[in-house]
Design a protein around this motif. Sequence first.
Motif, mmCIF file in Angstrom:
data_model
loop_
_atom_site.group_PDB
_atom_site.id
_atom_site.type_symbol
_atom_site.label_atom_id
_atom_site.label_comp_id
_atom_site.label_asym_id
_atom_site.label_seq_id
_atom_site.Cartn_x
_atom_site.Cartn_y
_atom_site.Cartn_z
ATOM 1 N N LEU A 58 -3.564 7.365 -3.542
ATOM 2 C CA LEU A 58 -3.089 6.001 -3.339
ATOM 3 C C LEU A 58 -2.756 5.822 -1.867
ATOM 4 O O LEU A 58 -2.133 6.686 -1.247
ATOM 5 C CB LEU A 58 -1.831 5.738 -4.174
ATOM 6 N N LEU A 59 -3.173 4.694 -1.310
ATOM 7 C CA LEU A 59 -2.817 4.333 0.055
ATOM 8 C C LEU A 59 -1.667 3.335 0.013
ATOM 9 O O LEU A 59 -1.770 2.284 -0.625
ATOM 10 C CB LEU A 59 -4.018 3.729 0.784
ATOM 11 N N ALA A 60 -0.567 3.671 0.657
ATOM 12 C CA ALA A 60 0.580 2.770 0.772
ATOM 13 C C ALA A 60 0.517 2.115 2.136
ATOM 14 O O ALA A 60 0.777 2.766 3.153
ATOM 15 C CB ALA A 60 1.887 3.533 0.593
ATOM 16 N N ALA A 61 0.156 0.823 2.188
ATOM 17 C CA ALA A 61 -0.080 0.133 3.458
ATOM 18 C C ALA A 61 0.672 -1.201 3.500
ATOM 19 O O ALA A 61 0.070 -2.268 3.568
ATOM 20 C CB ALA A 61 -1.573 -0.091 3.670
ATOM 21 N N PRO A 62 2.007 -1.154 3.464
ATOM 22 C CA PRO A 62 2.782 -2.386 3.427
ATOM 23 C C PRO A 62 3.238 -2.859 4.803
ATOM 24 O O PRO A 62 3.239 -2.109 5.784
ATOM 25 C CB PRO A 62 4.006 -1.978 2.606
ATOM 26 N N ARG A 109 -9.799 -5.836 3.686
ATOM 27 C CA ARG A 109 -10.417 -4.532 3.959
ATOM 28 C C ARG A 109 -10.610 -3.748 2.663
ATOM 29 O O ARG A 109 -11.619 -3.054 2.490
ATOM 30 C CB ARG A 109 -9.532 -3.735 4.916
ATOM 31 N N ALA A 110 -9.636 -3.839 1.754
ATOM 32 C CA ALA A 110 -9.759 -3.131 0.483
ATOM 33 C C ALA A 110 -10.963 -3.651 -0.307
ATOM 34 O O ALA A 110 -11.718 -2.865 -0.895
ATOM 35 C CB ALA A 110 -8.477 -3.290 -0.334
ATOM 36 N N ALA A 111 -11.137 -4.971 -0.314
ATOM 37 C CA ALA A 111 -12.277 -5.556 -1.022
ATOM 38 C C ALA A 111 -13.596 -5.084 -0.412
ATOM 39 O O ALA A 111 -14.563 -4.779 -1.127
ATOM 40 C CB ALA A 111 -12.184 -7.083 -0.979
ATOM 41 N N ALA A 112 -13.645 -4.998 0.910
ATOM 42 C CA ALA A 112 -14.867 -4.547 1.578
ATOM 43 C C ALA A 112 -15.199 -3.104 1.229
ATOM 44 O O ALA A 112 -16.375 -2.724 1.181
ATOM 45 C CB ALA A 112 -14.700 -4.695 3.088
ATOM 46 N N HIS A 113 -14.173 -2.295 0.960
ATOM 47 C CA HIS A 113 -14.384 -0.895 0.598
ATOM 48 C C HIS A 113 -14.441 -0.689 -0.914
ATOM 49 O O HIS A 113 -14.605 0.453 -1.365
ATOM 50 C CB HIS A 113 -13.260 -0.032 1.175
ATOM 51 N N LEU A 128 -8.815 3.853 3.867
ATOM 52 C CA LEU A 128 -9.361 3.193 2.678
ATOM 53 C C LEU A 128 -10.605 3.898 2.152
ATOM 54 O O LEU A 128 -10.856 3.910 0.942
ATOM 55 C CB LEU A 128 -9.683 1.727 2.994
ATOM 56 N N ARG A 129 -11.372 4.492 3.041
ATOM 57 C CA ARG A 129 -12.596 5.185 2.608
ATOM 58 C C ARG A 129 -12.292 6.361 1.698
ATOM 59 O O ARG A 129 -13.136 6.753 0.874
ATOM 60 C CB ARG A 129 -13.404 5.633 3.822
ATOM 61 N N SER A 130 -11.106 6.936 1.822
ATOM 62 C CA SER A 130 -10.760 8.085 0.986
ATOM 63 C C SER A 130 -9.711 7.750 -0.074
ATOM 64 O O SER A 130 -9.184 8.654 -0.713
ATOM 65 C CB SER A 130 -10.255 9.227 1.869
ATOM 66 N N ALA A 131 -9.439 6.448 -0.272
ATOM 67 C CA ALA A 131 -8.414 6.035 -1.239
ATOM 68 C C ALA A 131 -9.046 5.564 -2.541
ATOM 69 O O ALA A 131 -10.146 4.987 -2.547
ATOM 70 C CB ALA A 131 -7.546 4.923 -0.654
ATOM 71 N N ASP A 132 -8.351 5.809 -3.638
ATOM 72 C CA ASP A 132 -8.771 5.298 -4.943
ATOM 73 C C ASP A 132 -8.100 3.965 -5.263
ATOM 74 O O ASP A 132 -8.563 3.228 -6.140
ATOM 75 C CB ASP A 132 -8.433 6.316 -6.029
ATOM 76 N N ALA A 133 -7.013 3.658 -4.586
ATOM 77 C CA ALA A 133 -6.302 2.394 -4.780
ATOM 78 C C ALA A 133 -5.374 2.205 -3.592
ATOM 79 O O ALA A 133 -5.075 3.157 -2.858
ATOM 80 C CB ALA A 133 -5.502 2.397 -6.085
ATOM 81 N N VAL A 134 -4.913 0.967 -3.401
ATOM 82 C CA VAL A 134 -4.014 0.678 -2.293
ATOM 83 C C VAL A 134 -2.928 -0.276 -2.769
ATOM 84 O O VAL A 134 -3.183 -1.166 -3.589
ATOM 85 C CB VAL A 134 -4.779 0.081 -1.085
ATOM 86 N N PRO A 173 -9.392 -1.071 -5.436
ATOM 87 C CA PRO A 173 -8.452 -1.977 -6.099
ATOM 88 C C PRO A 173 -7.115 -2.010 -5.367
ATOM 89 O O PRO A 173 -6.665 -0.999 -4.823
ATOM 90 C CB PRO A 173 -8.308 -1.389 -7.500
ATOM 91 N N ALA A 174 -6.490 -3.204 -5.360
ATOM 92 C CA ALA A 174 -5.284 -3.385 -4.558
ATOM 93 C C ALA A 174 -4.211 -4.123 -5.336
ATOM 94 O O ALA A 174 -4.492 -5.018 -6.138
ATOM 95 C CB ALA A 174 -5.616 -4.158 -3.285
ATOM 96 N N LEU A 175 -2.971 -3.747 -5.062
ATOM 97 C CA LEU A 175 -1.801 -4.430 -5.603
ATOM 98 C C LEU A 175 -0.943 -4.912 -4.446
ATOM 99 O O LEU A 175 -0.774 -4.206 -3.451
ATOM 100 C CB LEU A 175 -0.970 -3.475 -6.468
ATOM 101 N N VAL A 176 -0.387 -6.132 -4.608
ATOM 102 C CA VAL A 176 0.604 -6.646 -3.672
ATOM 103 C C VAL A 176 1.961 -6.647 -4.367
ATOM 104 O O VAL A 176 2.104 -7.213 -5.454
ATOM 105 C CB VAL A 176 0.274 -8.076 -3.216
#
Length: 339
Positions: free
Chosen positions: A4-8, A278-282, A249-255, A285-288
């Motif tokens: 998981l990528l934590a990018a807040p 960026r998540a959509a381009a890669h 993001l290239r190595s993440a399964d979710a963000v 799946p993303a959560l806000v």
Amino acid sequence: MKTLLAAPDKFRGSASAPEVAAAIAAAAEAAGWACVRLPLADGGEGTLDAFGGPNRSTRVTGPLGTPVDAPWRMGDDGVAVVESARASGLELAGGAEGNDPVAATSRGTGELVAAALAEGARRVIVSLGGSATTDGGFDTVEVLEAFAPFDGRDGRAEVLVACDVRTPFREAAVVFGPQKGATPEQVVELTARLDRLASVYQRRYGVDLATIPGSGAAGGLGGGLAALGARLVPGFELISSQAGLDAALRSADAVVTGEGKLDAESFNGKVVGGVLDRAAAHGVPALVVAGAVEADVAGRATAVSLLQEFGSDAAWGDPLGCIERATTAWLRKEEEARV
């Protein structure tokens, strides 16, 4: 193990971006996921945190002329990070009520950049946000003129200015003056001063600020730095590039990303909108997670409103705990969807 990528971004007034990233990471690790923490910013307050926090401090001229100890960062790669809010910020002036919007000076920001140059910085990133000033950057220009131009050529340092607005130079007082305590009469006075400064900068440095979006940022400080050859760039683009968002993001399964309030502006050069794009381009799946989610943007992203989900007491009293719980619930749904 999934990652998981934590990018807040920060939750203004509640939690810093690193604190939010840590709460997301705690949920990930409890669920058996690896987590990469990548706190971000868009060029305002929080930029230092996004680069790892300050590791230097310099005594400089505060916004009302009294000395302040301003933190900043110098990296091993020769890249320095300076937040104008730490030297010339509205909070340092006591908010709009304590500020003198006509006399407030950006000199301390110039002194921080000069300190970075004295330590050998080859690139200085200056974030503009939260300033008390509408001096058109003139006091900063006075400090830094001897070091310019800041274009990175012929052995000179490069200055990159991270902006989160596109306000023109002469509109800085109209757009930002009232929130810095300026009366309508002072806004007129400050606008006239900005017009005079624009002429001075064009005559002295050959730079037409009317053609530079964002030159009105921080009360025209962006324009003053641009006159010295600094390059104004969108804050999120600069910071996410320096932080390595695309590689993460290239190595993440979710963000998971987030901020205090999700609204239409979140999709206009801000952290959340940028991470979602960026998540959509890669294909990630993303959560806000957000303190509040405005109704008109609720359908634009998978989002959790802490106020709606956990109630006001919990959302304000324990935002990090709520962020962790929201992330845990979403990861559980993601796991179920994959089965």
